[in-house]
Design a protein around this motif. Structure first.
Motif, PDB file in Angstrom:
ATOM      1  N   PRO A 505       0.147  -1.263   0.196  1.00  0.00           N
ATOM      2  CA  PRO A 505      -0.124   0.449  -0.047  1.00  0.00           C
ATOM      3  C   PRO A 505       0.874   1.328   0.428  1.00  0.00           C
ATOM      4  O   PRO A 505       0.748   2.636   0.221  1.00  0.00           O
ATOM      5  CB  PRO A 505      -0.622  -0.325   1.576  1.00  0.00           C
ATOM      6  CG  PRO A 505       0.204  -1.034   2.356  1.00  0.00           C
ATOM      7  CD  PRO A 505       0.546  -1.748   1.272  1.00  0.00           C
ATOM      8  N   PHE A 506       2.079   1.203   0.002  1.00  0.00           N
ATOM      9  CA  PHE A 506       2.819   1.668  -0.352  1.00  0.00           C
ATOM     10  C   PHE A 506       2.869   3.837  -1.771  1.00  0.00           C
ATOM     11  O   PHE A 506       3.356   2.768  -3.211  1.00  0.00           O
ATOM     12  CB  PHE A 506       3.798   1.748  -0.583  1.00  0.00           C
ATOM     13  CG  PHE A 506       4.262   1.180   0.706  1.00  0.00           C
ATOM     14  CD1 PHE A 506       4.474   1.660   2.086  1.00  0.00           C
ATOM     15  CD2 PHE A 506       5.516  -0.031   0.797  1.00  0.00           C
ATOM     16  CE1 PHE A 506       4.634   1.030   3.117  1.00  0.00           C
ATOM     17  CE2 PHE A 506       5.164  -1.222   1.777  1.00  0.00           C
ATOM     18  CZ  PHE A 506       3.955  -0.524   3.366  1.00  0.00           C
ATOM     19  N   ASP A 507       2.613   4.438  -2.244  1.00  0.00           N
ATOM     20  CA  ASP A 507       2.462   5.578  -3.347  1.00  0.00           C
ATOM     21  C   ASP A 507       4.044   5.620  -3.433  1.00  0.00           C
ATOM     22  O   ASP A 507       4.597   6.264  -3.108  1.00  0.00           O
ATOM     23  CB  ASP A 507       2.065   6.421  -3.195  1.00  0.00           C
ATOM     24  CG  ASP A 507       1.586   6.867  -4.439  1.00  0.00           C
ATOM     25  OD1 ASP A 507       1.879   7.100  -5.368  1.00  0.00           O
ATOM     26  OD2 ASP A 507       0.386   8.145  -4.034  1.00  0.00           O
ATOM     27  N   PHE A 508       4.480   5.091  -4.926  1.00  0.00           N
ATOM     28  CA  PHE A 508       6.087   5.238  -5.752  1.00  0.00           C
ATOM     29  C   PHE A 508       5.956   6.424  -5.692  1.00  0.00           C
ATOM     30  O   PHE A 508       7.049   6.929  -5.709  1.00  0.00           O
ATOM     31  CB  PHE A 508       6.184   4.131  -6.618  1.00  0.00           C
ATOM     32  CG  PHE A 508       7.168   4.270  -7.724  1.00  0.00           C
ATOM     33  CD1 PHE A 508       8.637   3.641  -7.037  1.00  0.00           C
ATOM     34  CD2 PHE A 508       7.629   5.451  -8.536  1.00  0.00           C
ATOM     35  CE1 PHE A 508       9.381   3.331  -7.214  1.00  0.00           C
ATOM     36  CE2 PHE A 508       8.473   5.159  -9.114  1.00  0.00           C
ATOM     37  CZ  PHE A 508       9.990   4.246  -8.562  1.00  0.00           C
ATOM     38  N   ASP A 509       5.049   7.752  -5.678  1.00  0.00           N
ATOM     39  CA  ASP A 509       5.261   8.657  -6.585  1.00  0.00           C
ATOM     40  C   ASP A 509       5.208   9.353  -4.789  1.00  0.00           C
ATOM     41  O   ASP A 509       5.943  11.039  -5.574  1.00  0.00           O
ATOM     42  CB  ASP A 509       3.810   9.178  -7.474  1.00  0.00           C
ATOM     43  CG  ASP A 509       4.030   8.342  -8.469  1.00  0.00           C
ATOM     44  OD1 ASP A 509       4.584   8.238  -9.581  1.00  0.00           O
ATOM     45  OD2 ASP A 509       2.409   8.165  -9.089  1.00  0.00           O
ATOM     46  N   ALA A 510       5.181   9.375  -4.018  1.00  0.00           N
ATOM     47  CA  ALA A 510       5.539   9.806  -2.957  1.00  0.00           C
ATOM     48  C   ALA A 510       7.119  10.574  -3.132  1.00  0.00           C
ATOM     49  O   ALA A 510       7.806   9.771  -3.334  1.00  0.00           O
ATOM     50  CB  ALA A 510       5.376   8.838  -2.039  1.00  0.00           C
ATOM     51  N   ASP A 511       7.898  11.137  -1.642  1.00  0.00           N
ATOM     52  CA  ASP A 511       8.937  11.247  -1.393  1.00  0.00           C
ATOM     53  C   ASP A 511       9.439  10.721  -0.343  1.00  0.00           C
ATOM     54  O   ASP A 511       8.767  10.284   1.082  1.00  0.00           O
ATOM     55  CB  ASP A 511       8.722  13.152  -1.118  1.00  0.00           C
ATOM     56  CG  ASP A 511       9.890  13.440  -0.787  1.00  0.00           C
ATOM     57  OD1 ASP A 511      10.900  12.402  -0.903  1.00  0.00           O
ATOM     58  OD2 ASP A 511      10.523  14.463  -0.306  1.00  0.00           O
ATOM     59  N   TRP A 512      10.033   9.587  -0.611  1.00  0.00           N
ATOM     60  CA  TRP A 512      10.551   8.713   0.074  1.00  0.00           C
ATOM     61  C   TRP A 512      11.980   8.962   1.357  1.00  0.00           C
ATOM     62  O   TRP A 512      12.357   7.835   1.730  1.00  0.00           O
ATOM     63  CB  TRP A 512      10.680   7.378  -0.521  1.00  0.00           C
ATOM     64  CG  TRP A 512       9.353   6.337  -0.885  1.00  0.00           C
ATOM     65  CD1 TRP A 512       8.228   6.809  -2.247  1.00  0.00           C
ATOM     66  CD2 TRP A 512       8.851   5.493  -0.558  1.00  0.00           C
ATOM     67  NE1 TRP A 512       8.123   5.961  -2.398  1.00  0.00           N
ATOM     68  CE2 TRP A 512       8.175   5.041  -1.197  1.00  0.00           C
ATOM     69  CE3 TRP A 512       9.454   4.695   0.158  1.00  0.00           C
ATOM     70  CZ2 TRP A 512       7.161   3.921  -1.780  1.00  0.00           C
ATOM     71  CZ3 TRP A 512       8.876   3.255   0.518  1.00  0.00           C
ATOM     72  CH2 TRP A 512       7.874   2.919  -0.814  1.00  0.00           C
ATOM     73  N   VAL A 513      12.907   9.206  -0.011  1.00  0.00           N
ATOM     74  CA  VAL A 513      14.161  10.401   1.433  1.00  0.00           C
ATOM     75  C   VAL A 513      13.573  10.089   3.174  1.00  0.00           C
ATOM     76  O   VAL A 513      13.546  10.790   3.066  1.00  0.00           O
ATOM     77  CB  VAL A 513      14.259  11.680   0.155  1.00  0.00           C
ATOM     78  CG1 VAL A 513      15.810  11.729   1.170  1.00  0.00           C
ATOM     79  CG2 VAL A 513      14.929  10.998  -0.951  1.00  0.00           C
ATOM     80  N   ASP A 514      14.836   9.412   3.491  1.00  0.00           N
ATOM     81  CA  ASP A 514      14.210   9.852   5.045  1.00  0.00           C
ATOM     82  C   ASP A 514      15.208  11.320   5.584  1.00  0.00           C
ATOM     83  O   ASP A 514      16.315  11.003   5.788  1.00  0.00           O
ATOM     84  CB  ASP A 514      14.953   8.641   5.817  1.00  0.00           C
ATOM     85  CG  ASP A 514      14.673   8.765   7.629  1.00  0.00           C
ATOM     86  OD1 ASP A 514      14.113   9.750   7.916  1.00  0.00           O
ATOM     87  OD2 ASP A 514      14.940   7.754   7.684  1.00  0.00           O
ATOM     88  N   TYR A 515      14.952  12.468   5.229  1.00  0.00           N
ATOM     89  CA  TYR A 515      15.609  13.538   5.348  1.00  0.00           C
ATOM     90  C   TYR A 515      15.955  13.179   6.738  1.00  0.00           C
ATOM     91  O   TYR A 515      16.783  14.286   7.439  1.00  0.00           O
ATOM     92  CB  TYR A 515      14.816  14.742   5.432  1.00  0.00           C
ATOM     93  CG  TYR A 515      14.262  14.613   4.097  1.00  0.00           C
ATOM     94  CD1 TYR A 515      15.587  15.241   2.744  1.00  0.00           C
ATOM     95  CD2 TYR A 515      12.579  15.150   4.074  1.00  0.00           C
ATOM     96  CE1 TYR A 515      14.856  14.870   1.262  1.00  0.00           C
ATOM     97  CE2 TYR A 515      12.514  15.162   2.612  1.00  0.00           C
ATOM     98  CZ  TYR A 515      13.597  14.827   1.490  1.00  0.00           C
ATOM     99  OH  TYR A 515      12.542  15.262  -0.437  1.00  0.00           O
ATOM    100  N   GLU A 516      14.992  13.705   7.824  1.00  0.00           N
ATOM    101  CA  GLU A 516      15.300  12.989   8.968  1.00  0.00           C
ATOM    102  C   GLU A 516      16.693  11.640   9.529  1.00  0.00           C
ATOM    103  O   GLU A 516      17.783  12.470  10.464  1.00  0.00           O
ATOM    104  CB  GLU A 516      14.296  12.499  10.778  1.00  0.00           C
ATOM    105  CG  GLU A 516      14.550  12.494  11.648  1.00  0.00           C
ATOM    106  CD  GLU A 516      13.376  12.103  12.421  1.00  0.00           C
ATOM    107  OE1 GLU A 516      13.332  11.773  13.924  1.00  0.00           O
ATOM    108  OE2 GLU A 516      12.636  11.789  11.926  1.00  0.00           O
ATOM    109  N   ALA A 517      16.663  10.856   8.726  1.00  0.00           N
ATOM    110  CA  ALA A 517      17.724  10.875   9.134  1.00  0.00           C
ATOM    111  C   ALA A 517      19.345  11.262   8.557  1.00  0.00           C
ATOM    112  O   ALA A 517      20.353  11.213   9.359  1.00  0.00           O
ATOM    113  CB  ALA A 517      18.382   9.529   8.112  1.00  0.00           C
ATOM    114  N   LEU A 518      18.923  12.159   7.963  1.00  0.00           N
ATOM    115  CA  LEU A 518      20.278  13.056   7.595  1.00  0.00           C
ATOM    116  C   LEU A 518      20.327  14.306   8.208  1.00  0.00           C
ATOM    117  O   LEU A 518      21.855  15.377   7.895  1.00  0.00           O
ATOM    118  CB  LEU A 518      20.309  13.379   6.484  1.00  0.00           C
ATOM    119  CG  LEU A 518      19.840  12.893   4.574  1.00  0.00           C
ATOM    120  CD1 LEU A 518      19.508  13.108   3.376  1.00  0.00           C
ATOM    121  CD2 LEU A 518      21.131  12.390   4.085  1.00  0.00           C
TER     122      LEU A 518
END
Length: 911
Positions: A505-518
């Motif tokens: 149920p995940f949207d491929f077009d969503a933003d996946w980058v984990d900015y918090e980890a950065l």
């Protein structure tokens, strides 16, 4: 997964199957009426049995049901509807239109049933393919040594394709076809018991004989599938091993192997077709033999008067509808057996014993807790599937904040320590813990975030450099996609289908980058973090160079284009420096550029499509018109003749693979004989080519050569001052008279505007780098970068470079670049513990040492576990582990090991 296809289908589609079955049952009464109505039309309307006299009437559409005499008027029928009294012609038309209506109703039933079956089949096929890929993602890394990627891809795409067509038919088709066949048989029996018995007998023979004859066909089909899968695997091996094939001259050996495999497939397919068409012949014969009996028996009964003609015709019509359902039922049974075999074969390949637990790959509810404590290997041994011992009772403990170097010779097994720590191999005995946590039981949502791993064979995926470096941060969707990414109704429909198909149920077009980890809050700062990381691994300059060679969309990046124009003006100002001026020859509308081709000087612009590409100019009508108008045709043809003559003379005795062909020749090595023949057959007049005597093809060949000529590079003194003036005149004509249909075919050079078809570097220079100047490319790139940095554009150009497409498996990058990218991908996650497993082996020792020290300095407060190529590279680490033959033979601080005779010192002496 279910071992049988029917349990799988029933589990995931029973509601849809039951719905379609109800529709099938509802269609059977209408089908029976469509069989019965022709008898009524023939007997009642055409033969006139109900119309003894001309003015007689009969009830049309009368509906009755069989009923006991007590419930009826003694006729044994229960009248539901008396119908309409019609005369003979009206009765005929009414019954005919009713028949047409039944045809439409039955057709609509079939349409609805087939549509629902198709949707159900595709939905389950989507589910099955997803589950297969899901299981591939859960394969233990060691499983991939036993399978070929081409075979896995073939199974997921091609081999399960027939299952999609069968899934919708699994329960519905036998019910639908069986219902139709039984309805037709029942109708024939009602018309005549004898004809019914004949039809039933033939159907039983077909049902018994045909499936048994098809069993060998199914076995051959299975053999064909396995042979095709092996062929796909072999083709994949050829593609992967193309370099080795060319190096060792084994192409003919591979051709013979392909020939052998194709021969096996040919023999299987030939035998399969021979048997299949015999069964088809027998089935068709039995199908046509029954009407023969109907004609004899039914005709005899009609002659004897025991059966009316309408009943015979109706029986024949009913039987004409019978072979199709019976044949399709037999085909369904064959397909059932075939699909069951395919399903079992596929499931067997995707059901290994060591498949990972699904719970290990479930997304986390939030950021996992940081790892702490000590890394402990407790009596860890690893034995591969051949029985070879890769690690032998390895035990050590190291605090996570320490930097650890692992050294050893090429057969020491040091790389297996890194693989075990990355869970790419699992311990046969012993265990690995981090703090109090067993590494093998940690979910990937923890290891994927808190551990970083880079190896010398790091995978680079097709896509951009940005996609690859941020790949390790795409754990689960972070933000919803842009509103215009998909129509809202389409999105809702897709969400429903995803749920019904059991897909993620995940949207491929969503933003996946984990900015918090950065440690970042938005995407705007990501590129700066990437730049910092690439500088750490010495990759930033390469990406910046890709950015300089990139082309931007001016409409979307108008501000960037304006700043690049500012950089161009600054460069023009610096060209007062003689050292810089000799490196670049700028484009000037009024001057000929000796470092550009004749074609570039003529157009004074960059082609936007193939119409004005250099190779197409000699056949372009407008270009021919321009050079003729400027009086250049004869001159350019003569120039082409001279170039061809010079090239043939210079390169005739040079090997085809000599680098001079790439550097100086206008003619490919394999085209030299062609131009030699061209020179011999070309007539000359006063030393010039006689234009009227050469063909259009020869004219085009001669004219193409000068278009690629660069005076400063080739130095044949063919473009003198007089020639330059003629070319400048042709340049003006070309632009002044450019037809409307070519306005969008060229972007002209203009010192004050951005050229949308040129690279960023070409737009900054608006000229050409001078040939013959030592290290001119490097010096110009450095000057351009300094100017762009001064304007504040270094990061913007770097962003353009991040969009560089790396190609399949990163083949557009060098081996060193791929390894640097792999290390950067592990670093950018800022993991609690970084494992580097010989990840920079393609670099020289100096480059490896530089990157290693930069990484250690950047991760001063976090642990590093680095399997180094040479013992000398372990200086600066907190701890050194010395491996030999899969065993840990020494450990300690580098200084302590260096102060005593040890295996470490022996390795340093040799490494």
């Amino acid at each position: 997964m279910e071992q049988g296809i029917f349990p799988y289908i029933w589990r995931h589609s029973r509601r849809e199957q039951l719905t379609v079955l109800m529709i099938v049952l509802a269609s059977l009464p209408f089908y029976f009426m469509s069989l019965s109505l022709p008898k009524t039309i023939v007997n009642e309307a055409i033969e006139g049995k109900s119309f003894e006299y001309a003015d007689d009437t009969a009830p049309a559409l009368k509906i009755t049901l069989p009923a006991p005499d007590a419930w009826s008027d003694g006729s044994g029928q229960w009248v539901l509807f008396d119908g309409f009294e019609l005369e003979r012609t009206g009765f005929l038309f009414a019954m005919s239109f009713v028949f047409l209506g039944l045809v439409c109703i039955n057709g609509l039933f079939k349409f609805q049933i087939n549509t629902m079956k198709g949707r159900m089949g595709e939905r389950l096929l989507r589910r099955l393919r997803y589950q297969l890929v899901d299981r591939v993602l859960r394969f233990h890394p060691t499983q991939f040594r036993r399978v070929k990627q081409s075979e896995v891809a073939t199974m997921v795409t091609s081999e399960v394709e027939p299952l999609g067509g069968f899934i919708g038919d699994a329960y519905v088709q036998p019910a639908f076809l069986g219902g139709q066949a039984l309805t037709a048989l029942l109708f024939i029996v009602v018309q005549s018991v004898w004809l019914g018995m004949v039809a039933i007998a033939v159907v039983l023979i077909q049902s018994f004989l045909i499936p048994r004859l098809r069993v060998p066909i199914l076995q051959l089909g299975k053999q064909r599938q396995l042979a095709a899968r092996d062929l796909a695997g072999k083709i994949g091996e050829i593609v992967d091993g193309a370099a080795a094939i060319h190096v060792h001259d084994t192409s003919n050996y591979e051709r013979s192997d392909i020939t052998r495999r194709l021969g096996i497939i040919y023999r299987i397919r030939y035998e399969l077709y021979r048997r299949k068409f015999f069964v088809k012949f027998l089935n068709n014969f039995l199908g046509q033999f029954t009407p023969f009996l109907f004609y004899i028996i039914g005709g005899y009964f009609a002659i004897q008067g025991t059966m009316d003609v309408g009943s015979v015709v109706a029986a024949l019509l009913a039987y004409n509808q019978l072979p199709a359902p019976v044949r399709d039922l037999i085909n369904w049974d064959q397909q059932r057996l075939d699909v069951q075999i395919k399903y079992e074969q596929v499931i067997q390949q995707f059901n290994p014993d060591n498949i990972l637990d699904d719970a290990l790959q479930q997304p986390s509810d939030g950021p996992p807790e940081p790892l702490g404590g000590d890394l402990t290997f407790a009596n860890v041994s690893v034995v591969d599937d051949t029985g070879a011992r890769l690690l032998d009772h390895v035990s050590f403990t190291a605090p996570l904040h320490e930097s650890v170097a692992v050294v050893g010779d090429s057969g020491s097994g040091k790389e297996f320590l890194g693989m075990a720590l990355a869970r790419l191999i699992e311990p046969s005995t012993g265990r690995i813990t981090i703090g109090e946590k067993d590494l093998s039981r940690l979910p990937e949502s923890v290891t994927g975030r808190r551990l970083g791993y880079a190896a010398q064979d790091s995978v680079v995926f097709p896509g951009s450099i940005r996609d690859n470096v941020l790949y390790g941060l795409k754990h689960q969707p972070i933000a919803a996609p842009a509103p215009d990414a998909m129509d809202e109704r389409q999105r809702q429909f897709e969400e429903i289908e995803i749920a019904r198909s059991g897909n993620a149920p995940f949207d491929f077009d969503a933003d996946w980058v984990d900015y918090e980890a950065l440690g970042l809050s938005t995407a705007d700062d990501v590129d700066q973090r990437i730049l910092d990381t690439f500088q750490m691994v010495d990759l930033a300059d390469d990406v910046f160079a890709y950015g300089l060679r990139g082309i931007i969309d001016v409409e979307e990046n108008a501000h960037l284009a304006d700043l690049i124009l500012e950089a161009r003006r600054k460069l023009r100002g610096q060209m007062a420096d003689a050292q810089i001026a000799q490196l670049i020859e700028p484009f000037d509308p009024h001057l000929y550029n000796r470092n550009a081709t004749v074609a570039q000087n003529l157009m004074f612009g960059t082609p936007l499509d193939d119409r004005l590409k250099t190779d197409a100019l000699a056949s372009n009508a407008y270009m021919l018109q321009t050079i003729r108008g400027a009086g250049l045709e004869q001159t350019l043809i003569d120039m082409g003749y001279e170039l061809a003559e010079t090239m043939v003379e210079l390169f005739r005795d040079i090997p085809p693979d000599h680098p001079f062909f790439d550097q100086f020749s206008f003619i490919a090595a394999d085209e030299l004989p062609l131009y030699q023949d061209l020179l011999m057959r070309t007539p000359l007049s006063d030393g010039r080519v006689y234009l009227d005597a050469i063909s259009g093809e020869d004219h085009e060949r001669f004219l193409t050569l000068p278009f690629n000529y660069i005076e400063a590079r080739h130095r044949l003194d063919l473009v003198n001052e007089d020639m330059q003036e003629k070319l400048l005149s042709a340049r003006r004509l070309f632009r002044q008279n450019l037809p409307g249909e070519l306005n969008d075919a060229v972007a002209f050079f203009d010192p004050e505007t951005y050229n949308r078809a040129a690279t960023i570097q070409d737009n900054v220079l608006m000229g050409r780098i001078a040939y013959g100047q030592p290290r001119a490319q490097e010096q110009v790139r450095l000057v351009a970068r300094n100017i762009l940095r001064e304007i504040g554009l270094e990061l913007e150009i770097f962003r353009v470079g991040l969009e560089f497409q790396v190609g399949s498996a990163g083949r557009r990058l060098t081996g060193a670049q791929r390894q640097k990218l792999g290390v950067a991908r592990a670093l950018i996650k800022n993991p609690d513990y970084l494992v580097v497993n010989l990840a920079l082996a393609a670099l020289d020792q100096g480059s490896q040492g530089k990157i290693l020290q930069q990484v250690l300095e950047a991760r001063d407060d976090k642990g590093v576990f680095w399997i180094v190529a040479r013992p000398s590279m372990s200086i600066g680490f907190d701890r050194v582990l010395v491996m030999d033959g899969g065993r840990l033979v020494e450990q300690g601080m580098p200084e302590d090991l260096a102060n005593r005779k040890s295996e470490f010192e022996k390795l340093k002496a040799y490494g």
